[in-house]
Write a protein that holds these residues in place. Structure first.
Motif, PDB file in Angstrom:
ATOM      1  N   ASN A 109       1.607  11.148 -11.652  1.00  0.00           N
ATOM      2  CA  ASN A 109       0.914  12.393 -11.958  1.00  0.00           C
ATOM      3  C   ASN A 109       1.847  13.506 -12.376  1.00  0.00           C
ATOM      4  OD1 ASN A 109      -1.990  12.067 -11.784  1.00  0.00           O
ATOM      5  ND2 ASN A 109      -1.503  11.272  -9.742  1.00  0.00           N
ATOM      6  N   PHE A 110       3.006  13.620 -11.672  1.00  0.00           N
ATOM      7  CA  PHE A 110       3.933  14.676 -12.084  1.00  0.00           C
ATOM      8  C   PHE A 110       4.465  14.409 -13.487  1.00  0.00           C
ATOM      9  CE2 PHE A 110       4.441  15.950  -7.542  1.00  0.00           C
ATOM     10  CZ  PHE A 110       4.083  17.276  -7.717  1.00  0.00           C
ATOM     11  N   HIS A 120       0.823  -1.208   0.000  1.00  0.00           N
ATOM     12  CA  HIS A 120       0.000   0.000   0.000  1.00  0.00           C
ATOM     13  C   HIS A 120       0.852   1.251   0.000  1.00  0.00           C
ATOM     14  CE1 HIS A 120      -3.814  -1.919   0.375  1.00  0.00           C
ATOM     15  NE2 HIS A 120      -3.384  -2.661   1.391  1.00  0.00           N
ATOM     16  N   GLU A 121       1.858   1.236   0.814  1.00  0.00           N
ATOM     17  CA  GLU A 121       2.653   2.446   1.019  1.00  0.00           C
ATOM     18  C   GLU A 121       3.333   2.889  -0.275  1.00  0.00           C
ATOM     19  OE1 GLU A 121       4.170   5.672   2.781  1.00  0.00           O
ATOM     20  OE2 GLU A 121       2.460   4.410   3.225  1.00  0.00           O
ATOM     21  N   LEU A 156       4.140   6.562  -5.784  1.00  0.00           N
ATOM     22  CA  LEU A 156       3.739   6.263  -7.155  1.00  0.00           C
ATOM     23  C   LEU A 156       2.735   7.295  -7.672  1.00  0.00           C
ATOM     24  CD1 LEU A 156       4.902   3.934  -8.623  1.00  0.00           C
ATOM     25  CD2 LEU A 156       2.816   2.619  -8.215  1.00  0.00           C
ATOM     26  N   ASN A 157       1.864   7.700  -6.758  1.00  0.00           N
ATOM     27  CA  ASN A 157       0.870   8.719  -7.084  1.00  0.00           C
ATOM     28  C   ASN A 157       1.545   9.970  -7.627  1.00  0.00           C
ATOM     29  OD1 ASN A 157      -1.677   9.987  -7.095  1.00  0.00           O
ATOM     30  ND2 ASN A 157      -1.282  10.855  -5.042  1.00  0.00           N
ATOM     31  N   PHE A 158       2.647  10.363  -6.952  1.00  0.00           N
ATOM     32  CA  PHE A 158       3.353  11.560  -7.401  1.00  0.00           C
ATOM     33  C   PHE A 158       4.109  11.314  -8.694  1.00  0.00           C
ATOM     34  CE2 PHE A 158       3.034  12.459  -2.788  1.00  0.00           C
ATOM     35  CZ  PHE A 158       2.286  13.626  -2.894  1.00  0.00           C
ATOM     36  N   ARG A 164      12.074   7.317  -3.113  1.00  0.00           N
ATOM     37  CA  ARG A 164      11.352   6.948  -1.898  1.00  0.00           C
ATOM     38  C   ARG A 164      10.757   5.535  -2.064  1.00  0.00           C
ATOM     39  NH1 ARG A 164       6.012  10.197  -0.316  1.00  0.00           N
ATOM     40  NH2 ARG A 164       5.159   8.645   1.115  1.00  0.00           N
ATOM     41  N   HIS A 205      10.359  11.057  -5.331  1.00  0.00           N
ATOM     42  CA  HIS A 205       9.387  10.018  -4.957  1.00  0.00           C
ATOM     43  C   HIS A 205       9.745   8.651  -5.526  1.00  0.00           C
ATOM     44  CE1 HIS A 205       6.705  12.552  -2.675  1.00  0.00           C
ATOM     45  NE2 HIS A 205       6.861  13.496  -3.593  1.00  0.00           N
ATOM     46  N   GLN A 241       2.053   3.017  -3.035  1.00  0.00           N
ATOM     47  CA  GLN A 241       1.108   3.782  -3.857  1.00  0.00           C
ATOM     48  C   GLN A 241       1.295   5.291  -3.695  1.00  0.00           C
ATOM     49  OE1 GLN A 241      -0.634   2.098  -5.866  1.00  0.00           O
ATOM     50  NE2 GLN A 241      -0.742   0.052  -4.922  1.00  0.00           N
ATOM     51  N   ASN A 242       1.714   5.718  -2.501  1.00  0.00           N
ATOM     52  CA  ASN A 242       1.848   7.152  -2.268  1.00  0.00           C
ATOM     53  C   ASN A 242       2.916   7.799  -3.146  1.00  0.00           C
ATOM     54  OD1 ASN A 242      -0.157   8.080  -0.471  1.00  0.00           O
ATOM     55  ND2 ASN A 242       0.791   6.880   1.159  1.00  0.00           N
TER      56      ASN A 242
END
Lengths: 676, 124
Positions: A447-448, A436-437, A442-444, A491, A488, A439-440
């Motif tokens: 999208n960026f 899950h973690e 990855l979201n950036f 990260r 990210h 995903q955070n």
């Protein structure tokens, strides 16, 4: 000196020993008439107490009876007490293996805190309002120390007496403190720490007088005497032996009495005062005969007969020499195997002595020399018999050892399996969190990078209409976003790496490691691991890192595992507290779970602290938390191996320390100290 | 339309401002940001009736997104704002809890901004 005056005063009080002599008979009558087991138990306990130092065989049989009665009614602490008594008497009887069995059984019961609440039968006579289980645990350590003393395991001996004393001090039981001091003194004396020995005995004397429990003062004085003797202060030694004899007689403590007679006899032998030597040796013989089988003690029939024999040798009474030489040999047959060496030496000496005497008296009558020969042959026969018995004992011992080794190997295998499953269990929890973690970041990243594609299109548009200023602004945005994508991405990378590191089987390979990075990684791993497991879980996490930390040489996976373990516990603790926290009063502050990790450099150490504001560690389990399989979690939730594994890794693997500071209901702080 | 975005990760602000730069430039949408549940509540109490749409993360230190949702839906802000939950933990249990507490929608990370835009436009 004051203390001695006190003793003299105590001795001048009227004696009760005459009244005591009828006690066993009346008790035995009561025992026959008793209809209730608890009454029988109490009577047997009194009888045991009477015989404890007056007759070892009777004492043993009453210890057995109390054990049977207590076991039948499942009175756990009474069982422990009886097992200890039995173990103690078995030492005297020289049955060390059986004694060990009793004491191990006693430990198994007494170490379980759950039995504290159970109602019990009376233990020692003086009533005690404190924690009876710890009292029994202290007693068990004490007797175990005695067994170790008799089998000459010095380190163990001192360790267990110290434990006995520590626990006794903790629960405020003066008598047990005194007993532990008394025996510690003897231990120190044995290893030639003479001043420590004297200090211990002095303290034991003080405590004995303070508590009024003077049954063993005779032993305190014999050890004090023995210590002075080692210091070559024979006069002072004698003074204490006389004092010890008086006290032991008054208290009818035959063990202590013989413990004073024996060295006093030895002094007289050395001083060649044969009549005094013979008198005390014979008194000791009487005492030992009354005391029954004490083959396990150093002062036993064998050694006492030996003194008489030596006395007669000084006097040169031939017939008595032979009589007592034979008795000495016969009675040395139950001496424990580790005394084989000294026994053999002793036998050699007596044989040489024998030969010398034979040569000297060759001219005497044939009849006399024949008697001597028979004596010699009998001696050899007995010696062979002893050798046979000792050989058999050794073989039996070896067999038991082999069985123990096998079960130890089995245990080790099981333990390593459990450790593996503990690793897998925590890994499973962590993986779920990481999935899950990830995903955070990855979201950036996603999208960026999409934004950047759009921005590049826009930039191209602006360039097409030659709006350079706008194009530069957009290019700057792109650059900034690119940084974020990179950040990210890294990260996500470190999250995955962290997981892999945790799952990898530790090679134990040490490498220079940045503790701050490791601790930070662990914090994230454990936090998200728990979040994945419990959706409602939330806690404030804080880190406070010392930037001047040097890289230190450690096995990163192992230390990481320890930190994650401690953090997981911390999160668990704050979660429990939150679940049970009452709602705050109007306007009050809601409980806010918080877990922090900090690092610090101290001289040549690195300190890592993991602190939570959860429920803390209850005082009564403090000494247990690092033991394998100890857990406060409900069945199935914890293996009870986490902290013990951590402890092993820090202590054995890295030569560091793992400590805990806590206040119940407020906080717990685990402190890892690693050498640089 | 004023939208309150709640997330403990500060980069979310930059991301939203860039992904919605056209809408912001055209004044179709206005964004405010809060970096914790507590901050969001303070904002809502001080600026009643302003935010009509709240996008909230669930896993945040301190007050979680679900607690924030419960507060908003219990305290009857008038008119009740639309609340969409955004989370990396897009599992059924989280979804069910959010829905039970009255969430209007539920989106999983990584966020598909095209989908989000569609949804926002539908509300408008």
């Amino acid at each position: 000196m004051k203390a001695i005056l006190k003793i003299v005063f105590l001795l001048s009080l009227p004696l009760f020993s005459n009244a005591q002599q009828s006690i066993p008979d009346s008790l035995r009558r009561e025992l026959v008439m008793a209809t209730d087991d608890s009454v029988r138990y109490t009577i047997c306990r009194k009888l045991y107490d009477h015989y404890e130092e007056t007759n070892k065989d009777s004492a043993f049989s009453y210890a057995e009876k109390t054990e049977q009665l207590a076991s039948r009614h499942d009175k756990k602490l009474a069982v422990v007490h009886a097992l200890d008594d039995k173990g103690y008497q078995l030492i005297g009887l020289g049955r060390y293996a059986e004694s060990l069995q009793c004491l191990l059984q006693a430990f198994a019961i007494a170490e379980n805190p759950k039995i504290e609440t159970k109602e019990n039968w009376p233990l020692f006579f003086a009533s005690f309002a404190g924690n009876a289980r710890l009292l029994m645990l202290s007693y068990t350590h004490h007797i175990f120390g005695l067994l170790m003393w008799q089998t000459e395991n010095r380190e163990q001996e001192i360790f267990h007496f110290r434990e006995a004393r520590r626990i006794a001090t903790e629960i405020g039981h003066t008598v047990r403190q005194m007993m532990a001091d008394m025996n510690l003194g003897r231990s120190f004396m044995t290893i030639d720490l003479l001043d420590s020995a004297l200090n211990c005995e002095k303290e034991a004397e003080r405590l004995a007088l303070q508590s009024g429990f003077i049954k063993y003062l005779g032993q305190v004085y014999s050890t004090t005497g023995n210590t002075y003797l080692k210091k070559n202060d024979t006069a002072q030694a004698k003074k204490y032996y006389y004092l010890g004899i008086q006290m032991a007689q008054d208290q009818n403590n035959l063990s202590s009495l013989s413990g004073n007679y024996y060295p006093l006899t030895k002094i007289f032998l050395a001083e060649r005062l044969m009549d005094s030597a013979l008198m005390y040796a014979k008194k000791n013989l009487e005492t030992i005969q009354q005391l029954g089988s004490v083959t396990g003690y150093f002062v036993n029939l064998g050694t006492v007969y030996e003194n008489i024999y030596l006395g007669y040798q000084l006097k040169g009474q031939q017939d008595s020499i032979f009589k007592y030489l034979q008795l000495t040999l016969v009675n040395k047959d139950s001496i424990y195997k580790i005394r084989i060496k000294s026994l053999t030496e002793f036998q050699n000496l007596t044989f040489k002595e024998q030969l010398r005497l034979q040569n000297l008296e060759k001219e005497k009558s044939l009849y006399q020399s024949r008697v001597k020969m028979y004596g010699l042959i009998a001696g050899v026969g007995i010696f062979l018999l002893i050798a046979l018995i000792l050989y058999r004992n050794t073989r039996r011992q070896r067999k038991t050892n082999k069985e123990l080794e096998t079960s130890l190997a089995d245990l080790k295998a099981t333990q390593s399996q459990l450790v593996q499953s503990e690793k897998m269990a925590s890994l499973g929890e962590l993986t779920a969190g990481i999935a899950h973690e990830i995903q955070n970041p990855l979201n950036f990243v996603n999208n960026f990078s999409e934004v950047n594609t759009e921005l590049i299109d826009e930039m191209l548009e602006q360039l097409a209409i030659d709006n350079k200023q706008q194009a530069i602004e957009i290019a700057n945005d792109i650059k900034e976003n690119e940084h974020k994508i990179n950040h990210h991405g890294k990260r996500a990378d470190s999250i995955v790496k962290g997981m892999l590191q945790h799952s990898r089987n530790s090679s134990g390979q040490k490498e220079p490691t940045d503790i701050n990075v490791l601790a930070d990684e662990c914090m994230r791993l454990s936090y998200h691991g728990l979040r994945a497991k419990d959706k409602s879980f939330n806690a404030k996490t804080e880190t406070d890192f010392d930037n001047n930390l040097p890289k230190i040489n450690i096995a990163p996976q192992d230390i990481g595992r320890v930190i994650i373990n401690l953090l997981t516990n911390a999160f668990y603790s704050v979660m429990q507290k939150k679940k049970t926290a009452p709602p705050p009063p109007e306007g009050g502050i809601q409980y806010e779970p918080s877990v922090s990790v900090s690092t610090q450099k101290l001289e040549n150490k690195v300190v890592i602290k993991i602190r939570d504001n959860g429920n803390g560690v209850p005082q009564k389990v403090m000494d247990k938390i690092f033991q394998p399989f100890f857990t406060t979690k409900p069945v199935g939730e914890g293996t009870g191996l986490g902290l013990s594994m951590s402890y092993e890794i820090i202590k054995k693997g890295h030569g560091g320390e793992l400590k805990v500071e806590t206040k119940e209901g407020e906080f717990a702080e685990f402190i890892i100290i690693l050498p640089v | 339309m004023k939208i309150l975005v709640v997330d403990d990760e500060h980069d979310v602000q930059v991301l939203f401002e860039q992904r919605f730069r056209k809408e912001i430039r055209d004044k179709e949408m206005e964004f405010v940001f809060a970096f914790s549940g507590e901050e969001a509540l303070i904002y809502l109490n001080q600026n009643q009736h302003e935010a009509v749409l709240i996008l909230s993360d669930i896993n945040m230190p301190g007050m979680s997104g679900l607690e924030l949702l419960r507060h908003i839906k219990e305290k009857h802000h008038e008119p009740p704002p639309v609340v969409m939950m955004i989370t990396a933990y897009g599992d059924k249990e989280n979804y069910d809890t959010a829905m039970r507490l009255g969430a209007d929608d539920f989106l999983a990370k990584p966020l598909e901004f095209n989908v989000l835009k569609e949804k926002l436009k539908a509300i408008k």
